[in-house]
Design an enzyme around this catalytic site. Sequence first.
Site, PDB file in Angstrom:
ATOM      1  CD  GLU A  27      -1.266  -2.506   2.239  1.00 35.57           C
ATOM      2  OE1 GLU A  27      -0.055  -2.740   2.073  1.00 35.57           O
ATOM      3  OE2 GLU A  27      -2.009  -2.878   2.883  1.00 35.57           O
TER       4      GLU A  27
ATOM      5  CD  GLU B 166      12.989 -30.402  -4.944  1.00 34.10           C
ATOM      6  OE1 GLU B 166      13.511 -31.218  -5.607  1.00 34.10           O
ATOM      7  OE2 GLU B 166      13.269 -29.287  -5.140  1.00 34.10           O
TER       8      GLU B 166
HETATM    9  C1  AOF Z   1       3.418  -7.661   4.295  1.00 31.88           C
HETATM   10  N1  AOF Z   1       3.703  -6.709   3.077  1.00 31.88           N
HETATM   11  O1  AOF Z   1       2.464  -5.445   1.864  1.00 31.88           O
HETATM   12  C2  AOF Z   1       1.170  -6.350   3.782  1.00 31.88           C
HETATM   13  C3  AOF Z   1       1.458  -6.947   4.758  1.00 31.88           C
HETATM   14  O2  AOF Z   1       6.339  -6.928  10.193  1.00 31.88           O
HETATM   15  P1  AOF Z   1       5.735  -6.164   9.099  1.00 31.88           P
HETATM   16  O3  AOF Z   1       5.163  -4.859   9.574  1.00 31.88           O
HETATM   17  O4  AOF Z   1       6.123  -6.333   7.781  1.00 31.88           O
HETATM   18  O5  AOF Z   1       4.139  -6.829   9.068  1.00 31.88           O
HETATM   19  C4  AOF Z   1       3.615  -8.104   8.414  1.00 31.88           C
HETATM   20  C5  AOF Z   1       2.293  -8.273   8.739  1.00 31.88           C
HETATM   21  O6  AOF Z   1       1.636  -7.128   7.978  1.00 31.88           O
HETATM   22  C6  AOF Z   1       1.891  -9.420   7.720  1.00 31.88           C
HETATM   23  O7  AOF Z   1       2.001 -10.570   8.728  1.00 31.88           O
HETATM   24  C7  AOF Z   1       0.685  -9.038   7.319  1.00 31.88           C
HETATM   25  O8  AOF Z   1      -0.292  -9.565   8.540  1.00 31.88           O
HETATM   26  C8  AOF Z   1       0.531  -7.873   7.176  1.00 31.88           C
HETATM   27  N2  AOF Z   1       0.592  -7.266   5.647  1.00 31.88           N
HETATM   28  N3  AOF Z   1       2.372  -7.447   5.175  1.00 31.88           N
HETATM   29  O9  AOF Z   1       4.768  -8.103   4.625  1.00 31.88           O
HETATM   30  C9  AOF Z   1       2.509  -6.202   2.849  1.00 31.88           C
HETATM   31  N4  AOF Z   1       0.242  -5.739   3.620  1.00 31.88           N
HETATM   32 ZN    ZN Z   2       0.822  -2.874   6.024  1.00 31.69          ZN
END
Ligand code: AOF
Ligand code: ZN
Length: 354
Positions: free
Chosen positions: A54, A288
């Site tokens: 985002e 595998e």
């Molecule tokens: C992602 N990428 O684009 C979105 C995620 O440790 P953080 O802040 O990177 O948070 C990871 C969590 O954020 C992930 O488990 C998921 O629930 C949420 N969304 N995560 O890595 C993204 N939108």
């Molecule tokens: Zn996020």
Amino acid sequence: MSTGDGKFMRLALELAKRGDGWVNPNPMVGAVIVKDEKIIGLGWHRNFGGRHAEVNAIEDAKRKGHDVRGATMYVTLEPCSHWGKQPPCADRIIEEGFKRVVVAMEDPNPLVAGRGIEKMRKAGIEVEVGVLGREARKLNEIFIKYITTGTPFVSIKLALTLDGFIATENGSSQWITGEEARLKVQELRKRHMAIMVGSGTVLADDPRLNCRLENCPEKVKVILDRSGRVAEAIKAGRRFKLFEDGRAIFFTERPELFEGIAEAYPITEPGEILRKLGELGIDSILIEGGRIACEFLAFADKFYLFYGPKLFGNGIKPFECLKVENADYALLLRIESIERLGESFLVTAYPGDG
Ligand code: AOF
Ligand code: ZN
């Protein structure tokens, strides 16, 4: 749903796939920003710990001189509401003044689980959930399993003859399938964080167990070596290609043999091994090794069965441990797809008949 929602979400899903292999154990996420029916920003999650899709899309729009106020965001996963390695995307979307957010699926991460959607709705944003939800869940089947259970998604990959053998009686198994099938295996290796084989495969074939596609991260190699045969071979002067890149993890009844040689944990039962791998942050394994496939059969989440146009008549069968006596008790599979790959074909299936 408005016209164009499906089209923009499809694009967001395509963008999400660019993170394939790089984002684990995080999800693949893509985002598209649309204003006055025009795309003004694109983003995806590029690598583990990095900025979320985002935010990348918002930055992309701004870089191109667009104002995102009043725009619509299409995102393949619910924007997060928590502080992790990155700040909460839901807050950022609210601050930026988006009018509408279209989400493919709710985030199964218990830290989010609907809170991002709720936050945005409370702030007056129109939020729609479920556009191409099935596709989004399929794309992130690994993430969904791992974030909700703490154990890795288990895929079993096998190359079989048309009569169902993975090797001849004396164990020779080279080239059951052709070039196209081998390329597909590389794609599977890319998607999974770890590749698992037994020590027999290591000793017989000396495989590299890496991903040889362009733009592919290093793999974790997991080796089941009950009696420590690989460690003994190393002590006797043998070298193995699997140590050339990535990380190697052994599960063995004799971890002391591996001291100073490789990372090793005591072997237990398959469920314990998977829990340990989950604790080590591994969200997915591609099994595998034909001989170990049966040990993990009860834990399999997905099957990739490659069939080459050959007959052996006798040899090693992969699932002999099943020992089904009554056909009513057969293990049932649900076929997702059948793909032709040159002279071979690939059956992708899930366990169960649902
Ligand atoms: C992602 N990428 O684009 C979105 C995620 O440790 P953080 O802040 O990177 O948070 C990871 C969590 O954020 C992930 O488990 C998921 O629930 C949420 N969304 N995560 O890595 C993204 N939108
Ligand atoms: Zn996020």
